[in-house]
Design a protein around this motif. Structure first.
Motif, short mmCIF file in Angstrom:
data_model
loop_
_atom_site.label_atom_id
_atom_site.label_comp_id
_atom_site.label_asym_id
_atom_site.label_seq_id
_atom_site.Cartn_x
_atom_site.Cartn_y
_atom_site.Cartn_z
N ALA A 174 21.46 -50.60 4.87
CA ALA A 174 20.03 -51.76 4.38
C ALA A 174 19.38 -50.54 4.30
O ALA A 174 17.94 -50.63 3.68
N ASP A 175 19.11 -50.44 5.38
CA ASP A 175 17.82 -49.18 5.63
C ASP A 175 17.75 -48.16 4.50
O ASP A 175 16.27 -47.95 4.03
N ALA A 197 16.18 -44.92 -0.36
CA ALA A 197 16.61 -44.05 -1.95
C ALA A 197 16.02 -45.81 -3.35
O ALA A 197 15.68 -44.77 -3.86
N LEU A 198 15.98 -46.80 -2.99
CA LEU A 198 15.11 -47.32 -4.25
C LEU A 198 14.18 -47.45 -4.40
O LEU A 198 13.48 -47.28 -4.98
N SER A 239 17.33 -40.76 -3.31
CA SER A 239 16.34 -41.29 -4.16
C SER A 239 15.72 -41.09 -5.58
O SER A 239 15.11 -41.24 -5.77
N PHE A 240 16.90 -39.84 -5.79
CA PHE A 240 16.49 -38.93 -6.79
C PHE A 240 16.94 -39.69 -8.03
O PHE A 240 16.87 -39.96 -9.05
N LEU A 241 17.82 -40.65 -7.26
CA LEU A 241 18.42 -41.67 -8.93
C LEU A 241 17.34 -42.97 -9.21
O LEU A 241 17.85 -43.20 -10.71
N ARG A 290 17.02 -55.71 3.04
CA ARG A 290 15.75 -54.56 3.83
C ARG A 290 14.75 -54.15 2.17
O ARG A 290 13.78 -53.52 1.93
N LEU A 291 15.18 -54.38 1.10
CA LEU A 291 14.58 -54.63 -0.74
C LEU A 291 13.44 -55.84 -0.16
O LEU A 291 13.58 -56.44 -0.11
#
Ligand code: GLP
Length: 240
Positions: free
Chosen positions: A202-203, A208-209, A220-222, A239-240
């Motif tokens: 989750a974290d 990443a996003l 995170s490059f995604l 957690r979003l």
């Protein structure tokens, strides 16, 4: 960047990923698709196996490419080629003639990695790249420190990645080095689908996003991907 986030529980989780692949194959029956290993995609692969058992036709022209494997994989009882063959390729009738296998033999590996990149481009590039998310933010075997320019190459595994991978095998095998598509290779795919399940991710999914883009969290490059789909269960999306 266009991001499409699906938050769904099993069995919809696996079916959502399978629907994405089905849509891709409908538009392009010989699409080149990259598949990850790990525990995360298993319900997706089980769903594909069920669909292929009912109707194998949509999978007949599918081409696959491997994301990563351990260095020296062929000689190892534990490797990702066998994993994918067991969990997916046999079930959907994909033989080696339609598989672009990532090189893993230490002899001449640098040349083999360039050849792999060239073969991937010559086949028209990856149409759909499925990915899992490592606990430390890795994608493929691009551990923290890997940047957006990296291509297919040999990497040393971060200790936590080696530990997580050792847990896949019951024979005591602890991998230390691997070959992986680079982040630049992954980002060149026309479409990327990040598969995430469980509270432990989750974290990292939030970072990443929504976190800063950088090598500290390779996923995170995604955020720079031309088209990104995320399929997360409720626990991973908490957690979003
Ligand atoms: C492994 C693989 C990745 C995979 C990731 C997540 O190290 N190299 O391709 O996506 O870890 O694994 P899991 O789904 O088991 O958490």
């Amino acid at each position: 960047m266009a991001v499409n986030i699906h938050i769904v529980e099993e069995p919809r989780w696996g079916a959502t990923a399978a629907d994405l692949l089905a849509g891709c194959l409908k538009a392009k029956p010989d699409a080149l698709v990259s598949f990850p290993t790990g525990h995360t995609p298993l319900p997706f692969y089980a769903e594909l196996a069920g669909r292929a058992a009912a109707d194998a036709a949509p999978f007949r022209r599918l081409r696959a490419v491997m994301l990563d494997d351990y260095l020296g994989a062929t000689a190892l009882p534990s490797n990702f080629y066998r994993w994918l063959r067991r969990e997916l390729f046999d079930a959907i009738g994909l033989d080696d003639s339609r598989l672009l296998r990532i090189p893993s033999e230490p002899d001449g590996i640098e040349q083999a990695c360039s050849d792999f990149e060239r073969a991937l481009a010559a086949q028209g590039g990856c149409d759909l790249q499925f990915l899992g998310l490592g606990g430390n933010g890795h994608i493929g075997f691009n551990d923290p420190g890997a940047d957006a320019a990296t291509r297919t190459r040999v990497v040393e595994l971060a200790p936590e990645t080696a530990r997580a991978n050792a847990e896949y095998w019951t024979n005591g095998y602890v991998p230390t080095r691997a070959v992986t598509q680079g982040i630049g290779t992954i980002l060149a795919a026309k479409r990327i689908c990040l598969l995430v399940r469980g509270p432990a991710k989750a974290d990292m999914l939030r970072r990443a996003l929504h976190g800063p883009i950088g090598a500290e969290v390779p996923a995170s490059f995604l955020q720079q991907a031309p088209e990104l789909t995320v399929i997360a269960d409720l626990a991973a999306a908490a957690r979003l």
